[in-house]
Design a protein around this motif. Structure first.
Motif, PDB file in Angstrom:
ATOM      1  N   GLU A 134       1.025  -1.274   0.164  1.00 24.08           N
ATOM      2  CA  GLU A 134       0.062   0.074  -0.032  1.00 24.08           C
ATOM      3  C   GLU A 134       0.751   1.389  -0.077  1.00 24.08           C
ATOM      4  OE1 GLU A 134      -3.515   2.257  -0.219  1.00 24.08           O
ATOM      5  OE2 GLU A 134      -3.090   0.244  -0.683  1.00 24.08           O
ATOM      6  N   ILE A 135       1.951   1.127   0.829  1.00 20.00           N
ATOM      7  CA  ILE A 135       2.956   2.639   0.806  1.00 20.00           C
ATOM      8  C   ILE A 135       3.387   2.552  -0.380  1.00 20.00           C
ATOM      9  CG2 ILE A 135       5.089   3.077   1.670  1.00 20.00           C
ATOM     10  CD1 ILE A 135       3.944   2.095   4.660  1.00 20.00           C
ATOM     11  N   ASN A 136       3.858   1.470  -1.153  1.00 21.51           N
ATOM     12  CA  ASN A 136       4.631   1.641  -2.363  1.00 21.51           C
ATOM     13  C   ASN A 136       3.629   2.140  -3.484  1.00 21.51           C
ATOM     14  OD1 ASN A 136       6.189   0.837  -4.843  1.00 21.51           O
ATOM     15  ND2 ASN A 136       7.571   0.121  -3.397  1.00 21.51           N
ATOM     16  N   LYS A 137       2.597   1.646  -3.519  1.00 22.57           N
ATOM     17  CA  LYS A 137       1.523   2.071  -4.516  1.00 22.57           C
ATOM     18  C   LYS A 137       1.226   3.509  -4.333  1.00 22.57           C
ATOM     19  CE  LYS A 137      -2.747   1.066  -3.678  1.00 22.57           C
ATOM     20  NZ  LYS A 137      -4.105   0.433  -3.621  1.00 22.57           N
ATOM     21  N   LEU A 138       0.936   4.137  -2.989  1.00 22.35           N
ATOM     22  CA  LEU A 138       0.847   5.649  -2.971  1.00 22.35           C
ATOM     23  C   LEU A 138       1.942   6.412  -2.978  1.00 22.35           C
ATOM     24  CD1 LEU A 138      -0.904   5.176   0.682  1.00 22.35           C
ATOM     25  CD2 LEU A 138      -1.960   6.142  -1.561  1.00 22.35           C
ATOM     26  N   VAL A 139       3.215   6.149  -2.687  1.00 26.17           N
ATOM     27  CA  VAL A 139       4.441   6.778  -3.125  1.00 26.17           C
ATOM     28  C   VAL A 139       4.357   6.804  -4.711  1.00 26.17           C
ATOM     29  CG1 VAL A 139       7.112   6.623  -3.277  1.00 26.17           C
ATOM     30  CG2 VAL A 139       5.635   6.256  -1.212  1.00 26.17           C
ATOM     31  N   LEU A 140       4.406   5.702  -5.312  1.00 23.20           N
ATOM     32  CA  LEU A 140       4.354   5.994  -6.921  1.00 23.20           C
ATOM     33  C   LEU A 140       3.113   6.511  -7.538  1.00 23.20           C
ATOM     34  CD1 LEU A 140       5.568   2.237  -7.632  1.00 23.20           C
ATOM     35  CD2 LEU A 140       6.863   4.499  -7.619  1.00 23.20           C
TER      36      LEU A 140
END
Length: 107
Positions: free
Chosen positions: A81-87
């Motif tokens: 989820e964090i990776n998706k939001l960062v990208l």
């Protein structure tokens, strides 16, 4: 007795940003994540978008040498989820900058 609150989600986010930076040296996102202002925008966005896990530390006599031996690992679901939001936020920032540049060229 004093206590300290540690935001585990923020630690996980910092780790993910470091991972993205280390794995994308030639990726266009690299230079944007190196920018302190943009990095802070992303951190603020992600932390406001996901539940933040907290750890309350009480009576810590000495700090461990490795944080991984003290702090729990980041759950894979949270990392995804964090990776998706960062990208997603990086993409929005890049799109805004391209649009602003295009508007300047038109004017």
């Amino acid at each position: 007795m004093s206590s300290l609150s540690v935001n585990l989600t923020h630690l996980c986010l910092e780790k993910e940003i470091k991972y993205i930076l280390s794995s994308s040296l030639y990726h266009p996102y690299y230079s944007f994540l190196e920018n302190t202002s943009i990095k802070q925008q992303i951190i603020d966005y992600v932390l406001s978008s996901v539940p933040n896990r907290q750890l309350i530390i009480t009576e810590l006599l000495e700090l461990p040498q490795e944080s991984s031996s003290f702090f729990p690992q980041c759950p894979i679901e949270e990392r995804i989820e964090i990776n998706k939001l960062v990208l997603s936020k990086l993409t929005n920032i890049l799109s805004d900058r391209v649009l602003q540049k295009a508007m300047k060229n038109v004017a």
